[in-house]
Design a protein around this motif. Structure first.
Motif, mmCIF file in Angstrom:
data_model
loop_
_atom_site.group_PDB
_atom_site.id
_atom_site.type_symbol
_atom_site.label_atom_id
_atom_site.label_comp_id
_atom_site.label_asym_id
_atom_site.label_seq_id
_atom_site.Cartn_x
_atom_site.Cartn_y
_atom_site.Cartn_z
ATOM 1 N N PRO A 2 124.739 41.037 142.812
ATOM 2 C CA PRO A 2 124.736 40.478 144.170
ATOM 3 C C PRO A 2 123.538 40.948 144.987
ATOM 4 O O PRO A 2 122.974 40.182 145.762
ATOM 5 N N VAL A 3 123.119 42.216 144.767
ATOM 6 C CA VAL A 3 121.987 42.730 145.538
ATOM 7 C C VAL A 3 120.712 41.973 145.141
ATOM 8 O O VAL A 3 119.939 41.539 146.003
ATOM 9 N N ILE A 4 120.521 41.757 143.837
ATOM 10 C CA ILE A 4 119.334 41.020 143.384
ATOM 11 C C ILE A 4 119.349 39.608 143.967
ATOM 12 O O ILE A 4 118.370 39.129 144.541
ATOM 13 N N PHE A 5 120.494 38.959 143.833
ATOM 14 C CA PHE A 5 120.636 37.575 144.310
ATOM 15 C C PHE A 5 120.351 37.491 145.816
ATOM 16 O O PHE A 5 119.542 36.679 146.270
ATOM 17 N N SER A 6 120.991 38.374 146.585
ATOM 18 C CA SER A 6 120.867 38.316 148.040
ATOM 19 C C SER A 6 119.437 38.613 148.469
ATOM 20 O O SER A 6 118.905 37.964 149.376
ATOM 21 N N THR A 7 118.805 39.590 147.816
ATOM 22 C CA THR A 7 117.460 39.976 148.228
ATOM 23 C C THR A 7 116.485 38.811 148.013
ATOM 24 O O THR A 7 115.685 38.488 148.899
ATOM 25 N N ILE A 8 116.572 38.178 146.847
ATOM 26 C CA ILE A 8 115.648 37.068 146.569
ATOM 27 C C ILE A 8 115.888 35.931 147.567
ATOM 28 O O ILE A 8 114.957 35.378 148.156
ATOM 29 N N LEU A 9 117.156 35.622 147.772
ATOM 30 C CA LEU A 9 117.495 34.493 148.644
ATOM 31 C C LEU A 9 117.005 34.754 150.074
ATOM 32 O O LEU A 9 116.354 33.894 150.684
ATOM 33 N N LEU A 10 117.287 35.943 150.578
ATOM 34 C CA LEU A 10 116.867 36.252 151.954
ATOM 35 C C LEU A 10 115.347 36.280 152.051
ATOM 36 O O LEU A 10 114.770 35.830 153.039
ATOM 37 N N GLY A 11 114.709 36.789 150.994
ATOM 38 C CA GLY A 11 113.244 36.875 151.004
ATOM 39 C C GLY A 11 112.599 35.504 151.085
ATOM 40 O O GLY A 11 111.528 35.339 151.663
ATOM 41 N N MET A 12 113.231 34.495 150.488
ATOM 42 C CA MET A 12 112.617 33.169 150.462
ATOM 43 C C MET A 12 112.884 32.364 151.724
ATOM 44 O O MET A 12 112.179 31.404 152.016
ATOM 45 N N THR A 13 113.917 32.728 152.462
ATOM 46 C CA THR A 13 114.172 32.006 153.715
ATOM 47 C C THR A 13 113.408 32.705 154.837
ATOM 48 O O THR A 13 112.850 33.778 154.632
ATOM 49 N N ASP A 14 113.421 32.087 156.001
ATOM 50 C CA ASP A 14 112.789 32.712 157.166
ATOM 51 C C ASP A 14 113.847 33.129 158.175
ATOM 52 O O ASP A 14 113.614 33.123 159.380
#
Ligand SMILES: Nc1ncnc2c1ncn2[C@@H]1O[C@H](COP(=O)(O)OP(=O)(O)O)[C@@H](O)[C@H]1O
Ligand SMILES: [Mg+2]
Length: 823
Positions: free
Chosen positions: A473-485
């Motif tokens: 979940p940490v990997i998933f959330s970090t990538i997702l948040l990183g790609m949004t603004d």
């Protein structure tokens, strides 16, 4: 001729066994001597003889619709220490059931009766468990562990006292030598599908695990089934060897080869649930001779009597029953001559406690260690899962690339929250279900052997597995948040991570509880979607919580999707004072108005949260504080309007609730109250005016304009102003419309607020200071003589009174604006 050959073979085997047993004893003595140097001496080898007698054992299987099948009928027998007792009979004769009764295991849906006696004392199931070991027919192991690791794990949890490393090593080594497993000690045990050990080795490993604790009695169910004759011989040889240490060994056997059969000391023959013969193995031929079935020439003894007690395809049921009855009667007659008196030494009562050899924390630690090793060995699966997570998060991140909190992105945000919640389920739900089932048979077996408590297993296994439920979940959330603004503060990031981790743990627990409740993997996998899909539907993504029909509301309460969605929405929106782009909802030309902002009241984050029918709160909706907040905003429990209530109700109750609300929150919004009460606005207005004698006021509030929307308005305003042909400024009729004041007005586009009569100040002093004060306000200056509308923008924090207004708006803003735009 043949007989002498067989007997010489047997003598040879006996000699060999005795020698190897001597060797084993010597190695034990040597290791004891070695230990003496290092520490306290180990106790000498004990014989601890146990004579097992069972009398009148009966078993009835209770099947569906009350059908009862008699499996065992008054079965009696004796097994002596230092002897190998075979229980033989055709398939379905009741051999396994008899062993299950003697060991007190697997007796679901079977009624039993009879006595199990050891050295003259009746035994309970718990006592039997502590005195005996039971090697069941199918061997189940954790496939990822090696032979040595499997033995070490069993030794650590079964040994009656805590073993230090040297003791553990020496016990495991002794067993490896004794069971001829030394050469494969580092081989993985393998699963049913992915085999590494041979069947014979698996069987011997099962023995080794069971005799670790040096039990005086050993039961084995079909130890030779599926083995070739050489392997069978090896396995029975190992059992025979145990009898030389004074153990009582009982094993069922289906179709032994002659060499295997020759190793038996005692024989119990079962047929149709009756004992057809029980006595010394070497007297069985004579017994069948007395019954009228002498052994023919060139036929081996077990082949002969197995044929006699089996049902032949060509004979009728009656003939068969008659034959068995005759043999059973003959045996009954002769029984007394075989059975000897009970041993003189009476068994002491065994402390009847059902405790585990190791403490709970020890159990937890050893199982945790084993699960971690398993996880590490299966790292290929983790790697695939990591790749899956990376691909999915990058793909989803690309969908929401540079998404920010603006009116145009509001529908996308819902999708973003949905995908976050859904991914946590997809990644963990089904895999968690299968993990549980893979280990299930082993866990049942180990639990039956009193190795650990279910709670220790469950918590240790879940803790070891939790590493993946935290990392992915940490990997998933970090990538997702990183790609949004999306706006990222430490608070938001930590909360979003926490929500996703909790969702993944929840998915795993739900899957495991379903697997446990359904009792079968396939059933669990079928039932789970039936439950999960409706909960997903009522999770708030597809239908808002307040629009759900009352009969589905309980589903929404139970929907963990809803709580996930709610938590994510609140985390991102609760601190947003103004959602850019929402003000333009009222202008018809704005192309940036999204359908949602047009429907909803989305100018601020909290309003967007309310639009989703969620409670605005700093904390998540499922904690106590938030429930408190909700009650506070809704007031008394009575005030929570039940779903399904009619839309035009003007009852005393509604009047009371309305009055309470106004009193509690002076200046409450009429629309908010209408929404919350779930009754028509007209009714509320009537209650306020006629029944409560209150006046409602319009709050004329400004709108926030972004640079972009200001530009679009100017463009729009240019057109009417072009046809205006202003000669003098006074041609522009200006109405002194106040903003941020409350006054009676019929301006429908503004928010109507209610003020109670109970406050002393006159209405005009009750200024409603909107806490979300806009940066810029737009004033509609009114209609011109041509019927068109020029616009004026006034900066925030300007205290607008009539004089200021004229100067500022008319002379300061409107005039230069018109000059610049129209001349
Ligand atoms: N739990 C049970 N429920 C219903 N029938 C059972 C159960 N256990 C055993 N049986 C029946 O009892 C008979 C004897 O079974 P079992 O002891 O396994 O035979 P064996 O081991 O001699 O082959 C079989 O007909 C079997 O179907
Ligand atoms: Mg069986």
């Amino acid at each position: 001729m043949q007989d002498t050959q067989v007997s010489s073979e047997v003598e040879e085997v006996e000699k060999e066994l005795k020698q190897s047993s001597e060797r084993f004893r010597r190695s034990k003595v040597q290791s004891t001597t070695a230990d003496t140097e290092a520490g306290p001496p180990r106790p000498p080898l004990k014989t601890n003889a146990k004579r097992l007698t069972f009398q009148n054992v009966e078993a009835i299987a209770v099947k569906k619709k009350g059908v009862r099948q008699e499996i065992l009928k008054k079965v009696c027998g004796v097994a002596r220490p230092g002897q190998l007792t075979f229980i033989m009979g055709s398939s379905g004769a009741g051999k396994t059931t008899l062993l299950n009764i003697l060991t007190g295991r697997n007796l679901k849906s079977i009624e039993t009766d009879g006595e199990v006696v050891i050295n003259g004392r009746n035994m309970t199931f718990t006592e039997m468990k502590r005195l005996s070991a039971y090697v069941q027919q199918d061997d189940v192991f954790i496939g990822m562990l090696t032979v040595k690791e499997t033995l070490r794990f069993a030794a650590k949890l079964r040994s009656p006292h805590k073993l230090d490393k040297n003791e553990l090593d020496s016990i495991v080594d002794e067993l490896l030598v004794m069971m001829s497993l030394k050469k494969c000690e580092n081989t993985k045990v393998g699963s049913m599908t992915d085999k590494s050990l041979s069947r014979g080795e698996r069987k011997r490993l099962a023995f080794a695990c069971e005799i670790l604790t040096d039990p005086p009695i050993l039961f084995c169910d079909e130890p030779t089934s599926g083995l070739d004759s050489f392997m069978s011989h090896q396995v029975i040889k190992a059992l025979r060897q145990l009898t030389y240490e004074g153990k009582t060994v009982v094993c069922t056997i289906h179709q032994p080869s002659t060499s295997v059969y020759q190793m038996a000391d005692q024989l119990i023959l079962l047929s149709q649930g009756h004992v057809a013969y029980a006595g010394p193995a070497n007297q069985v031929d004579a017994f069948f001779g007395r019954c009228g079935y002498p052994i023919p020439k060139y036929v081996s003894s077990p082949d002969h009597f197995m044929r006699v007690i089996s049902h032949k395809s060509f004979e009728s049921e009656e003939e068969y029953n008659k034959r068995i009855e005759k043999i059973v009667q003959e045996h009954e007659k002769e029984k007394s001559s075989y059975s000897s008196t009970h041993s003189s030494r009476r068994e002491q009562a065994i402390e009847d406690m059902d405790s585990f050899p190791r403490t709970w924390w020890c159990q937890f630690f050893y199982i945790f260690h084993r699960s971690a090793v398993q996880l590490y060995r299966e790292r290929a699966v983790l790697l695939v899962k990591l790749i899956q997570t990376l691909i999915m998060s990058v793909m989803i991140g690309a969908c929401y690339f540079q998404m920010t909190i603006e009116s145009q992105y509001l529908p996308s945000f819902k999708g973003f929250a949905f995908v976050s919640v859904q991914m946590m389920h997809m990644l963990f739900m089904m895999p968690a279900m299968t993990v549980f089932w893979k280990d299930y048979p082993v866990v049942v077996r180990e639990f039956q052997a009193n190795m650990y408590s279910p709670s220790a297993y469950y918590l240790a296994k879940t803790t070891a597995d939790s590493i993946q439920y935290l990392v992915f979940p940490v990997i998933f959330s970090t990538i997702l948040l990183g790609m949004t603004d999306l706006p990222l503060t430490l608070y938001i990031v930590l909360h979003y991570l926490l929500v996703n981790i909790l969702l993944s743990l929840n998915a795993c627990s739900i899957a495991q509880s379903f697997a446990a409740m359904c009792g079968h993997l396939a059933t669990g996998m079928t039932v789970l979607p039936i439950v999960v899909v409706p909960l997903m539907v009522f999770g708030g993504f597809m239908i808002t919580y307040d629009a759900i029909p009352w009969y589905f509301v309980p589903l929404a309460w139970a929907s963990w999707y809803k709580y996930g969605f709610e938590a994510i929405t609140i985390v991102f929106f609760e601190t947003i004072n103004m959602i850019p782009g929402c003000g333009s909802a009222n202008t018809s030309n704005s192309s940036t108005v999204s359908p949602m902002s047009a429907q909803g009241n989305c100018s601020t984050g909290p309003k967007f949260i309310e639009d989703q029918a969620f409670a605005t709160s700093r904390t998540f909706s499922f904690d106590g504080l938030s429930i408190g907040n909700q009650l506070n905003s809704k007031g008394h429990m009575d005030e929570i309007i039940k779903p399904g209530r009619s839309y035009t109700v003007n009852t005393r109750m509604t009047q009371k609730i309305t009055r309470k609300r106004i009193l509690r929150n002076d200046g409450v919004s009429m629309s908010k109250m209408t929404n919350e009460l779930g009754i028509a606005r007209f009714t509320v207005q009537k209650i306020v005016k006629n029944d409560l004698g209150l006046t409602s006021y319009h709050l004329l509030c400004g709108q926030f304009l972004t640079e972009k929307s200001m530009e679009s308005r100017v463009e729009k305003a240019k057109k009417p102003l072009e046809v205006l042909r202003v000669r003098r400024l006074s041609d522009v009729i200006w109405t002194n419309e106040k903003i941020f004041t409350i006054q009676p007005s019929s301006n429908c586009r503004n928010h109507q607020h209610l003020l109670s009569k109970y406050k002393a100040e006159p209405p005009k002093h009750r200024m409603m200071f909107n806490k979300l004060f806009p940066k810029l306000v737009m004033e509609w200056t009114g209609l011109t003589s041509e019927g068109t509308v020029p616009l004026v923008f006034i900066g925030r924090n300007v205290n607008i009174i009539s004089e200021v207004d004229q100067k500022l708006v008319l002379m300061g803003v409107l005039r230069p604006w018109i000059i610049s735009h129209l001349r």
